[in-house]
Write a protein that holds these residues in place. Structure first.
Motif, PDB file in Angstrom:
ATOM      1  N   ASP A  69       0.830  -1.213   0.000  1.00 41.75           N
ATOM      2  CA  ASP A  69       0.000   0.000   0.000  1.00 41.75           C
ATOM      3  C   ASP A  69       0.861   1.259   0.000  1.00 41.75           C
ATOM      4  OD1 ASP A  69      -2.371  -1.432  -0.076  1.00 41.75           O
ATOM      5  OD2 ASP A  69      -2.755  -1.254   2.085  1.00 41.75           O
ATOM      6  N   LYS A  70       1.907   1.250   0.826  1.00 45.60           N
ATOM      7  CA  LYS A  70       2.792   2.419   0.896  1.00 45.60           C
ATOM      8  C   LYS A  70       3.494   2.639  -0.446  1.00 45.60           C
ATOM      9  CE  LYS A  70       6.336   4.663   3.643  1.00 45.60           C
ATOM     10  NZ  LYS A  70       7.214   4.587   4.794  1.00 45.60           N
ATOM     11  N   ALA A  71       3.957   1.544  -1.059  1.00 44.81           N
ATOM     12  CA  ALA A  71       4.622   1.656  -2.354  1.00 44.81           C
ATOM     13  C   ALA A  71       3.668   2.196  -3.408  1.00 44.81           C
ATOM     14  CB  ALA A  71       5.167   0.289  -2.780  1.00 44.81           C
ATOM     15  N   ARG A  72       2.454   1.701  -3.423  1.00 45.72           N
ATOM     16  CA  ARG A  72       1.475   2.142  -4.420  1.00 45.72           C
ATOM     17  C   ARG A  72       1.065   3.592  -4.213  1.00 45.72           C
ATOM     18  NH1 ARG A  72      -1.420  -3.523  -3.672  1.00 45.72           N
ATOM     19  NH2 ARG A  72      -0.351  -4.668  -5.311  1.00 45.72           N
ATOM     20  N   GLN A  73       1.195   4.070  -2.995  1.00 43.50           N
ATOM     21  CA  GLN A  73       0.863   5.458  -2.703  1.00 43.50           C
ATOM     22  C   GLN A  73       2.001   6.392  -3.101  1.00 43.50           C
ATOM     23  OE1 GLN A  73       0.289   6.203   1.485  1.00 43.50           O
ATOM     24  NE2 GLN A  73      -0.585   8.221   1.136  1.00 43.50           N
ATOM     25  N   HIS A  74       3.237   6.012  -2.792  1.00 40.92           N
ATOM     26  CA  HIS A  74       4.376   6.903  -2.987  1.00 40.92           C
ATOM     27  C   HIS A  74       5.088   6.745  -4.332  1.00 40.92           C
ATOM     28  CE1 HIS A  74       3.988   8.457   0.993  1.00 40.92           C
ATOM     29  NE2 HIS A  74       4.180   7.284   1.553  1.00 40.92           N
ATOM     30  N   ASN A  75       5.088   5.557  -4.913  1.00 42.25           N
ATOM     31  CA  ASN A  75       5.864   5.326  -6.130  1.00 42.25           C
ATOM     32  C   ASN A  75       5.417   6.149  -7.332  1.00 42.25           C
ATOM     33  OD1 ASN A  75       7.459   3.609  -4.678  1.00 42.25           O
ATOM     34  ND2 ASN A  75       6.737   1.741  -5.653  1.00 42.25           N
ATOM     35  N   PRO A  76       4.115   6.281  -7.597  1.00 41.52           N
ATOM     36  CA  PRO A  76       3.722   7.060  -8.782  1.00 41.52           C
ATOM     37  C   PRO A  76       4.226   8.508  -8.751  1.00 41.52           C
ATOM     38  CG  PRO A  76       1.870   5.751  -8.022  1.00 41.52           C
ATOM     39  CD  PRO A  76       2.952   5.646  -6.976  1.00 41.52           C
ATOM     40  N   VAL A  77       4.265   9.109  -7.576  1.00 37.74           N
ATOM     41  CA  VAL A  77       4.735  10.487  -7.442  1.00 37.74           C
ATOM     42  C   VAL A  77       6.207  10.595  -7.839  1.00 37.74           C
ATOM     43  CG1 VAL A  77       5.119  12.356  -5.771  1.00 37.74           C
ATOM     44  CG2 VAL A  77       3.060  10.954  -5.621  1.00 37.74           C
ATOM     45  N   SER A  78       6.979   9.542  -7.557  1.00 34.37           N
ATOM     46  CA  SER A  78       8.417   9.532  -7.864  1.00 34.37           C
ATOM     47  C   SER A  78       8.737   8.913  -9.219  1.00 34.37           C
ATOM     48  CB  SER A  78       9.170   8.747  -6.784  1.00 34.37           C
ATOM     49  OG  SER A  78       8.963   9.322  -5.526  1.00 34.37           O
ATOM     50  N   GLY A  79       7.725   8.425  -9.926  1.00 33.43           N
ATOM     51  CA  GLY A  79       7.965   7.773 -11.213  1.00 33.43           C
ATOM     52  C   GLY A  79       8.562   6.396 -11.076  1.00 33.43           C
ATOM     53  N   GLY A 139       4.058  -1.522 -15.939  1.00 29.45           N
ATOM     54  CA  GLY A 139       2.610  -1.619 -15.797  1.00 29.45           C
ATOM     55  C   GLY A 139       2.119  -1.578 -14.365  1.00 29.45           C
ATOM     56  N   TRP A 140       3.033  -1.560 -13.402  1.00 34.13           N
ATOM     57  CA  TRP A 140       2.632  -1.623 -12.001  1.00 34.13           C
ATOM     58  C   TRP A 140       3.333  -0.550 -11.172  1.00 34.13           C
ATOM     59  CZ3 TRP A 140       4.519  -5.874 -14.701  1.00 34.13           C
ATOM     60  CH2 TRP A 140       3.562  -6.823 -15.061  1.00 34.13           C
ATOM     61  N   SER A 141       2.562   0.191 -10.358  1.00 30.02           N
ATOM     62  CA  SER A 141       3.209   1.065  -9.372  1.00 30.02           C
ATOM     63  C   SER A 141       3.900   0.170  -8.355  1.00 30.02           C
ATOM     64  CB  SER A 141       2.196   1.985  -8.696  1.00 30.02           C
ATOM     65  OG  SER A 141       1.181   1.239  -8.058  1.00 30.02           O
ATOM     66  N   MET A 142       3.322  -1.010  -8.107  1.00 31.17           N
ATOM     67  CA  MET A 142       3.995  -2.080  -7.393  1.00 31.17           C
ATOM     68  C   MET A 142       3.153  -3.342  -7.534  1.00 31.17           C
ATOM     69  SD  MET A 142       6.690  -3.139  -6.128  1.00 31.17           S
ATOM     70  CE  MET A 142       7.469  -1.546  -6.300  1.00 31.17           C
ATOM     71  N   GLY A 143       3.487  -4.130  -8.554  1.00 31.11           N
ATOM     72  CA  GLY A 143       2.830  -5.418  -8.741  1.00 31.11           C
ATOM     73  C   GLY A 143       3.289  -6.379  -7.666  1.00 31.11           C
ATOM     74  N   GLN A 144       2.575  -7.483  -7.519  1.00 28.05           N
ATOM     75  CA  GLN A 144       2.943  -8.426  -6.470  1.00 28.05           C
ATOM     76  C   GLN A 144       2.810  -9.862  -6.939  1.00 28.05           C
ATOM     77  OE1 GLN A 144      -0.530  -7.099  -4.039  1.00 28.05           O
ATOM     78  NE2 GLN A 144      -0.640  -9.246  -3.494  1.00 28.05           N
ATOM     79  N   VAL A 145       3.646 -10.712  -6.361  1.00 32.10           N
ATOM     80  CA  VAL A 145       3.598 -12.148  -6.588  1.00 32.10           C
ATOM     81  C   VAL A 145       3.691 -12.809  -5.226  1.00 32.10           C
ATOM     82  CG1 VAL A 145       4.727 -14.149  -7.622  1.00 32.10           C
ATOM     83  CG2 VAL A 145       4.783 -11.939  -8.812  1.00 32.10           C
ATOM     84  N   ASN A 146       2.715 -13.620  -4.900  1.00 37.12           N
ATOM     85  CA  ASN A 146       2.757 -14.405  -3.670  1.00 37.12           C
ATOM     86  C   ASN A 146       3.242 -15.794  -4.047  1.00 37.12           C
ATOM     87  OD1 ASN A 146       2.311 -15.940  -1.381  1.00 37.12           O
ATOM     88  ND2 ASN A 146       0.386 -14.921  -0.880  1.00 37.12           N
ATOM     89  N   VAL A 147       4.454 -16.135  -3.637  1.00 40.21           N
ATOM     90  CA  VAL A 147       5.092 -17.385  -4.017  1.00 40.21           C
ATOM     91  C   VAL A 147       4.263 -18.595  -3.586  1.00 40.21           C
ATOM     92  CG1 VAL A 147       7.140 -18.823  -3.659  1.00 40.21           C
ATOM     93  CG2 VAL A 147       7.387 -16.387  -4.059  1.00 40.21           C
ATOM     94  N   SER A 148       3.547 -18.492  -2.483  1.00 44.03           N
ATOM     95  CA  SER A 148       2.769 -19.633  -2.003  1.00 44.03           C
ATOM     96  C   SER A 148       1.643 -20.006  -2.966  1.00 44.03           C
ATOM     97  CB  SER A 148       2.203 -19.344  -0.612  1.00 44.03           C
ATOM     98  OG  SER A 148       1.229 -18.317  -0.679  1.00 44.03           O
ATOM     99  N   THR A 166       8.288   2.325 -10.724  1.00 49.02           N
ATOM    100  CA  THR A 166       7.446   1.167 -11.007  1.00 49.02           C
ATOM    101  C   THR A 166       8.217  -0.082 -10.599  1.00 49.02           C
ATOM    102  OG1 THR A 166       8.277   1.020 -13.276  1.00 49.02           O
ATOM    103  CG2 THR A 166       6.238   2.274 -12.929  1.00 49.02           C
ATOM    104  N   GLY A 167       7.518  -1.215 -10.517  1.00 49.66           N
ATOM    105  CA  GLY A 167       8.213  -2.449 -10.188  1.00 49.66           C
ATOM    106  C   GLY A 167       7.297  -3.535  -9.705  1.00 49.66           C
ATOM    107  N   ILE A 168       7.920  -4.596  -9.192  1.00 47.01           N
ATOM    108  CA  ILE A 168       7.166  -5.713  -8.637  1.00 47.01           C
ATOM    109  C   ILE A 168       7.834  -6.209  -7.365  1.00 47.01           C
ATOM    110  CG2 ILE A 168       6.221  -6.468 -10.851  1.00 47.01           C
ATOM    111  CD1 ILE A 168       8.247  -8.740 -10.827  1.00 47.01           C
ATOM    112  N   LEU A 169       7.003  -6.795  -6.517  1.00 46.70           N
ATOM    113  CA  LEU A 169       7.462  -7.387  -5.261  1.00 46.70           C
ATOM    114  C   LEU A 169       7.028  -8.840  -5.249  1.00 46.70           C
ATOM    115  CD1 LEU A 169       8.619  -7.098  -2.340  1.00 46.70           C
ATOM    116  CD2 LEU A 169       6.281  -6.594  -1.626  1.00 46.70           C
ATOM    117  N   ALA A 223      11.998  -5.727  -7.697  1.00 50.30           N
ATOM    118  CA  ALA A 223      12.600  -4.958  -8.782  1.00 50.30           C
ATOM    119  C   ALA A 223      11.947  -3.589  -8.778  1.00 50.30           C
ATOM    120  CB  ALA A 223      12.361  -5.639 -10.125  1.00 50.30           C
ATOM    121  N   ILE A 224      12.771  -2.546  -8.819  1.00 52.04           N
ATOM    122  CA  ILE A 224      12.248  -1.182  -8.902  1.00 52.04           C
ATOM    123  C   ILE A 224      12.910  -0.494 -10.085  1.00 52.04           C
ATOM    124  CG2 ILE A 224      11.464  -0.873  -6.534  1.00 52.04           C
ATOM    125  CD1 ILE A 224      14.097   0.370  -5.812  1.00 52.04           C
ATOM    126  N   GLU A 225      12.103   0.269 -10.814  1.00 50.67           N
ATOM    127  CA  GLU A 225      12.578   0.973 -11.999  1.00 50.67           C
ATOM    128  C   GLU A 225      12.175   2.433 -11.924  1.00 50.67           C
ATOM    129  OE1 GLU A 225      12.172  -2.598 -15.274  1.00 50.67           O
ATOM    130  OE2 GLU A 225      10.389  -1.377 -14.866  1.00 50.67           O
TER     131      GLU A 225
END
Length: 140
Positions: free
Chosen positions: A24-34, A88-97, A36-39, A49-51
């Motif tokens: 949630d924090k990443a999705r809130q703050h990342n777009p303002v800073s440009g 494509g993601w302000s912060m996409g996610q993958v749950n390994v389980s 993107t990435g995935i967790l 990964a952050i870009e």
């Protein structure tokens, strides 16, 4: 100047609420800073990964290194890039389980997420494979 940074860390709190708070924090703050990435997370380990711009990515990584929710933060890969792979993601996610564990076995000795035991390029290949197989979820 666009860059991609890949790092891993161990979660201090592995509860679903703690992981969701980080997203949630990443999705809130990342777009303002440009940014993107995935967790990718599982077994108490984060692979992210952050870009974005060089300065913005460097500042974010510095913040993550000091974040009390992370320990054993390790830089896996850093490169200048021509274009974003995870734009494509302000912060996409993958749950390994929730993955078919054969995808993890493709990149490591055991079917578990352990970026500490493989190269940064292998971890990046895993994330790209997860993207190609639509294992990444989230919102822009």
């Amino acid at each position: 100047m666009l860059v991609r940074l890949l790092y891993c860390s161990r979660a201090v709190d592995t509860s679903p609420q703690a992981v969701e708070a980080i997203l949630d924090k990443a999705r809130q703050h990342n777009p303002v800073s440009g940014i993107t990435g995935i967790l990718c997370y599982g077994g108490g380990i984060f692979l992210q990964a952050i870009e974005g711009g060089r300065l913005q990515v460097s500042e974010l990584f510095g913040t993550i290194q000091k974040d009390p929710r992370h320990k054993d933060v390790a830089l896996l890969h850093y490169e200048e890039i021509l274009e974003r792979r995870f734009g494509g993601w302000s912060m996409g996610q993958v749950n390994v389980s929730k993955l078919n564990h054969t995808i993890l076995l493709k990149y490591s000795e055991k079917p578990e997420l352990d970026p500490y035991s493989v190269s940064g390029k292998v971890s990046l290949a895993l994330l790209e494979d997860l993207m190609a197989t639509a294992a990444i979820c989230g919102r822009v």
